[in-house]
Design an enzyme around this catalytic site. Structure first.
Site, PDB file in Angstrom:
ATOM      1  N   TRP A 290       9.492  26.644  45.367  1.00  0.00           N
ATOM      2  CA  TRP A 290       9.284  26.075  44.044  1.00  0.00           C
ATOM      3  C   TRP A 290      10.414  25.120  43.663  1.00  0.00           C
ATOM      4  O   TRP A 290      10.603  24.810  42.502  1.00  0.00           O
ATOM      5  CB  TRP A 290       9.176  27.195  43.002  1.00  0.00           C
ATOM      6  CG  TRP A 290       7.901  27.971  43.071  1.00  0.00           C
ATOM      7  CD1 TRP A 290       6.786  27.768  42.307  1.00  0.00           C
ATOM      8  CD2 TRP A 290       7.582  29.050  43.944  1.00  0.00           C
ATOM      9  NE1 TRP A 290       5.799  28.657  42.655  1.00  0.00           N
ATOM     10  CE2 TRP A 290       6.248  29.464  43.660  1.00  0.00           C
ATOM     11  CE3 TRP A 290       8.288  29.732  44.953  1.00  0.00           C
ATOM     12  CZ2 TRP A 290       5.625  30.512  44.338  1.00  0.00           C
ATOM     13  CZ3 TRP A 290       7.667  30.765  45.620  1.00  0.00           C
ATOM     14  CH2 TRP A 290       6.347  31.149  45.320  1.00  0.00           C
ATOM     15  N   CYS A 326       1.519  29.378  44.340  1.00  0.00           N
ATOM     16  CA  CYS A 326       0.545  30.433  44.062  1.00  0.00           C
ATOM     17  C   CYS A 326      -0.885  30.069  44.462  1.00  0.00           C
ATOM     18  O   CYS A 326      -1.608  30.902  45.012  1.00  0.00           O
ATOM     19  CB  CYS A 326       0.610  30.837  42.600  1.00  0.00           C
ATOM     20  SG  CYS A 326       0.141  29.563  41.406  1.00  0.00           S
ATOM     21  N   HIS A 385      -1.033  30.910  36.692  1.00  0.00           N
ATOM     22  CA  HIS A 385      -0.762  31.619  37.935  1.00  0.00           C
ATOM     23  C   HIS A 385      -2.101  31.953  38.583  1.00  0.00           C
ATOM     24  O   HIS A 385      -3.057  32.326  37.896  1.00  0.00           O
ATOM     25  CB  HIS A 385       0.051  32.888  37.701  1.00  0.00           C
ATOM     26  CG  HIS A 385       0.360  33.647  38.954  1.00  0.00           C
ATOM     27  ND1 HIS A 385       0.885  33.057  40.076  1.00  0.00           N
ATOM     28  CD2 HIS A 385       0.188  34.970  39.274  1.00  0.00           C
ATOM     29  CE1 HIS A 385       1.034  33.949  41.031  1.00  0.00           C
ATOM     30  NE2 HIS A 385       0.615  35.115  40.565  1.00  0.00           N
ATOM     31  N   ASP A 408      -2.591  39.974  44.801  1.00  0.00           N
ATOM     32  CA  ASP A 408      -1.758  38.787  44.682  1.00  0.00           C
ATOM     33  C   ASP A 408      -0.794  38.720  45.853  1.00  0.00           C
ATOM     34  O   ASP A 408       0.045  39.611  46.034  1.00  0.00           O
ATOM     35  CB  ASP A 408      -0.983  38.835  43.358  1.00  0.00           C
ATOM     36  CG  ASP A 408      -0.340  37.502  42.993  1.00  0.00           C
ATOM     37  OD1 ASP A 408      -0.332  36.600  43.844  1.00  0.00           O
ATOM     38  OD2 ASP A 408       0.142  37.376  41.856  1.00  0.00           O
ATOM     39  N   ASN A 448      -1.896  40.663  29.448  1.00  0.00           N
ATOM     40  CA  ASN A 448      -2.060  41.238  28.112  1.00  0.00           C
ATOM     41  C   ASN A 448      -0.790  41.839  27.529  1.00  0.00           C
ATOM     42  O   ASN A 448      -0.847  42.664  26.619  1.00  0.00           O
ATOM     43  CB  ASN A 448      -3.151  42.317  28.117  1.00  0.00           C
ATOM     44  CG  ASN A 448      -3.768  42.520  26.753  1.00  0.00           C
ATOM     45  OD1 ASN A 448      -3.649  41.669  25.874  1.00  0.00           O
ATOM     46  ND2 ASN A 448      -4.423  43.652  26.562  1.00  0.00           N
ATOM     47  N   ASP A 450       2.740  41.726  25.297  1.00  0.00           N
ATOM     48  CA  ASP A 450       3.202  41.047  24.085  1.00  0.00           C
ATOM     49  C   ASP A 450       4.543  40.369  24.356  1.00  0.00           C
ATOM     50  O   ASP A 450       5.355  40.870  25.151  1.00  0.00           O
ATOM     51  CB  ASP A 450       3.373  42.049  22.941  1.00  0.00           C
ATOM     52  CG  ASP A 450       2.047  42.563  22.402  1.00  0.00           C
ATOM     53  OD1 ASP A 450       1.009  41.953  22.734  1.00  0.00           O
ATOM     54  OD2 ASP A 450       2.060  43.558  21.671  1.00  0.00           O
ATOM     55  N   GLU A 497      -8.944  39.585  21.890  1.00  0.00           N
ATOM     56  CA  GLU A 497      -7.613  39.576  21.299  1.00  0.00           C
ATOM     57  C   GLU A 497      -7.648  40.076  19.865  1.00  0.00           C
ATOM     58  O   GLU A 497      -8.475  39.652  19.050  1.00  0.00           O
ATOM     59  CB  GLU A 497      -7.030  38.168  21.330  1.00  0.00           C
ATOM     60  CG  GLU A 497      -6.631  37.686  22.709  1.00  0.00           C
ATOM     61  CD  GLU A 497      -5.294  38.253  23.170  1.00  0.00           C
ATOM     62  OE1 GLU A 497      -4.793  39.207  22.524  1.00  0.00           O
ATOM     63  OE2 GLU A 497      -4.751  37.759  24.168  1.00  0.00           O
ATOM     64  N   GLU A 502      -8.326  46.366  22.084  1.00  0.00           N
ATOM     65  CA  GLU A 502      -7.260  45.649  22.797  1.00  0.00           C
ATOM     66  C   GLU A 502      -5.899  46.206  22.433  1.00  0.00           C
ATOM     67  O   GLU A 502      -5.026  46.389  23.297  1.00  0.00           O
ATOM     68  CB  GLU A 502      -7.351  44.161  22.463  1.00  0.00           C
ATOM     69  CG  GLU A 502      -6.400  43.287  23.288  1.00  0.00           C
ATOM     70  CD  GLU A 502      -5.117  42.981  22.536  1.00  0.00           C
ATOM     71  OE1 GLU A 502      -4.133  42.549  23.183  1.00  0.00           O
ATOM     72  OE2 GLU A 502      -5.082  43.177  21.302  1.00  0.00           O
ATOM     73  N   TYR A 570     -22.751  56.038  43.195  1.00  0.00           N
ATOM     74  CA  TYR A 570     -22.089  57.274  43.602  1.00  0.00           C
ATOM     75  C   TYR A 570     -20.697  57.011  44.143  1.00  0.00           C
ATOM     76  O   TYR A 570     -19.842  57.904  44.180  1.00  0.00           O
ATOM     77  CB  TYR A 570     -22.939  58.019  44.646  1.00  0.00           C
ATOM     78  CG  TYR A 570     -22.825  57.489  46.052  1.00  0.00           C
ATOM     79  CD1 TYR A 570     -21.940  58.054  46.957  1.00  0.00           C
ATOM     80  CD2 TYR A 570     -23.612  56.420  46.479  1.00  0.00           C
ATOM     81  CE1 TYR A 570     -21.838  57.575  48.244  1.00  0.00           C
ATOM     82  CE2 TYR A 570     -23.525  55.937  47.753  1.00  0.00           C
ATOM     83  CZ  TYR A 570     -22.636  56.516  48.641  1.00  0.00           C
ATOM     84  OH  TYR A 570     -22.536  56.033  49.917  1.00  0.00           O
TER      85      TYR A 570
END
Length: 640
Positions: A290, A326, A385, A408, A448, A450, A497, A502, A570
């Site tokens: 990078w 990525c 990403h 990833d 997700n 904060d 959101e 959430e 199942y």
């Protein structure tokens, strides 16, 4: 006196016979009479001599009558000279013998050896003896003679849906029941075994035909980059069927230190490949860069497909290719997983968080004067990403955690001391169940978490001064099935959101962070929930569940419950959601109450799956204490 060609094979068989006796130690079973010996069979030279040791002359895996293997196994697009098949279904082979096979005097079985760094072993499933049987059971390694024409027999061979994938060496072993002498013939062609998304008993089974066309068979795709306000798509040639690519993909498994006994489990295989595709600690395929300086390699922007990368890595015997970022790691991962039969797609997350310390929040620090403390900011927020979603059941997790899994290969944080990530259940990510393997917490933080701002006080302590609750995880995108349109799959990764669900997911996740008490304190646990069912309902009838809720405190408690019923295979893979409900409940001190949940027949009748299996998920939060409630209840519909 044998002809010249017979003398050649007799000599070779003698050598192979001694090798087999010294090395294989395979215990053979009694021969099952699967055909009646044709003692009068005639070929181009008339009657065949029925005496002498039965020997193999040749094996045909690809041509003439066995060409059906490619079409039946959906492998006709692979540019490979060897047989490529999928596990869990039969394949055909033609065997030319030195004379007609006679089950009264001859014994014949196959032997498959998986190519890996570990010695072949029967108990590990990497050395597989395949005996002849009268009838195929279709759930194990077995072979049946389905046709005999003179010296040639046609075998139908079956593999179990849990067989280890990889490259197998094939041998045909014949033995005289009269004197015990043996002959071994080693095929020049290998057999490549893949996962099978067309087989219902395979862990990677996908029932949607159009999805299989997109996520397994499509060799072109689009990878999204940019920002959430300016999303751009980059065409990518996955090339999973190109010449030498399958060999290059299996080379990644063959060079791995992980025992080959785990190569039948897609969870284990994906975890291996997630590590092998980056070179950070194991000389994997791609070296990340990078820095903006790529003079000794190729710029990540220059790549337009995966084939050149994988081919270069394989031809150079494991020298990492320079360079990737990525979307390149993701493109190569899609190629490798589709190539071995795992449904996979590239996924782009905009405003993507990188949580370095496992707190499950993205933390920024300010000094006493509200100036950034840059050396303290270890977490980061990427414009975008790219990673991957792959499809599989999760037998290692609670029911309902199958289907799409995030994986990833971009090296960010170590997982069990290796740079890899996943597979993490997207359902678990969505619900904040970050304690479920693998790396679910890291993926949750990406989509997700904060953003939390901390101010350093004069005494060195920290005070939380601001929280941004909707800054991370936007416009999660992948290529749509059957078209070049962008599909937004944010709803798969997170509830809307700001919704109550959430927020419950975020609070649930943060309780399992490395510093759980620093942001979301643990709530008082004084409300208890239990789901019961008097009797499993009859198929075609309504289902009724009872939820008993107890307030063990001396104060009033108010709860908002969210209920969801899903049709489940199942294997634990969700097929469809058939009902969503919401119910507010108020409890007086010490009160116990019951709430009934009804599922009507018309709500589930169009989504029924084999074995009629359903799962009820109940979540809620206590308003006064922030206690999070979550439980599941599975049940079946009776068919008699």
């Amino acid at each position: 006196m044998h002809e010249e060609t017979d003398e050649k094979w007799a000599c070779g068989s003698c050598i192979q016979q001694f090798c087999l006796r010294c090395c294989s130690h395979i215990k053979t079973d009694e021969v099952t009479e699967t055909v009646i010996s044709n003692s009068n069979a005639e070929g181009p030279k008339g009657n065949y001599e029925m005496k002498g040791l039965l020997e193999t002359r040749s094996i045909d895996l690809l041509k003439s009558k066995t060409e059906q293997n490619r079409s039946e196994h959906h492998t006709d697009r692979y540019h490979n000279e060897n047989l490529v098949i999928q596990r869990g279904q039969t394949f055909q082979m033609l065997i030319e013998l030195s004379r007609p096979f006679n089950p009264r005097t001859d014994k014949l079985h196959l032997e498959l050896r998986l190519v890996s760094r570990n010695p072949p072993d029967v108990s590990a499933g990497t050395l597989v003896p395949v005996s002849l049987v009268k009838d195929l059971l279709y759930n194990c390694w077995e072979a049946k003679i389905v046709e005999q024409m003179g010296r040639t027999i046609k075998l139908s061979v079956n593999s179990p849906p849990s067989a280890a994938i990889g490259k197998y060496k094939l041998s045909i072993i014949t033995q005289s029941l009269t004197d015990g002498t043996m002959s071994t013939y080693c095929s020049e062609k290998d057999i490549y075994m893949l996962f099978n998304p067309w087989c219902e008993s395979d862990s990677v089974y996908m029932d949607d035909v159009e999805q299989k066309k997109e996520y397994v068979l499509n060799d072109m795709g689009i990878i999204y980059r940019g920002t959430e306000r300016q999303i751009e798509g980059k065409a990518w040639n996955f090339g999973q069927f190109d010449k030498d690519i399958l060999s290059a993909c299996l080379f990644l498994l063959e060079r791995s230190d992980v025992p080959a006994s785990g190569w039948g489990d897609p969870v284990s295989v994906v975890r291996i490949l997630s590590a092998q595709i980056n070179s950070s600690d194991d000389s994997g395929v791609l070296k990340g860069n990078w820095s903006g300086e790529y003079e000794d390699g190729s710029s990540p922007m220059a790549w337009t497909g995966s084939s050149d990368i994988l081919r270069q890595y394989h031809e150079n015997e494991g020298t990492p290719v320079k360079y990737g970022q990525c979307w390149v790691f993701s493109g190569v991962t899609t190629t490798v997983l589709r190539c071995i039969g795992i449904p996979t797609c590239c996924v782009t997350n905009f405003s993507s968080a990188h949580d370095t310390d496992g707190i499950l929040t993205i933390d920024y620090f300010l000094d006493e004067h509200l100036n950034p403390i840059e050396e303290a900011d270890r977490d980061s927020l990427w414009n975008f990403h790219v990673w991957n979603d792959c499809w599989m059941a999760r037998h290692d997790l609670p029911a309902g955690m199958g289907e799409w899994q995030a994986v990833d290969a971009t090296p960010q944080e170590k997982s069990q001391k290796v740079y890899r990530c996943g597979p993490a259940s997207i359902t678990a990510v969505r619900n904040g169940q970050v304690y479920l393997e693998h790396d679910t917490g890291f993926v949750f933080a990406e989509v997700n978490s904060d953003k939390v701002y901390w101010q350093r006080n004069a005494d060195g302590t920290l005070t939380q001064v601001n929280v941004e609750k909707q800054a991370i995880g936007h416009c999660i995108s992948t290529k749509a099935v059957g078209s070049d349109y962008r599909e937004d799959i944010t709803h798969l990764y997170k509830h809307p959101e700001g919704s109550e669900e959430e927020r419950i997911a975020v609070e649930t996740a943060c309780q399992y962070g490395t510093k759980a008490g620093i942001y979301i304190p643990f709530g008082t646990e004084d409300v208890y929930v239990q789901i019961t069912m008097d009797e499993e309902p009859q198929l075609g009838g309504d289902a009724k569940l009872s939820t008993t809720i107890q307030n063990a405190s001396s104060e009033q408690r108010s709860i908002t419950f969210f209920g969801q019923v899903d049709e489940v295979y199942y294997t634990g893979v969700l097929k469809a959601t058939v009902q969503k409900t919401r119910a507010p409940v108020d409890l007086q001190p010490g009160e116990v109450t019951t709430v009934d949940w009804n599922l009507l027949y018309y709500e589930y009748r169009d989504q029924l799956v084999d074995q009629a299996f359903l799962m009820f998920t109940l979540t809620g939060r206590v308003f006064e204490t922030n206690q999070v409630l979550a439980t599941q209840f599975s049940f079946r519909l009776r068919t008699f």
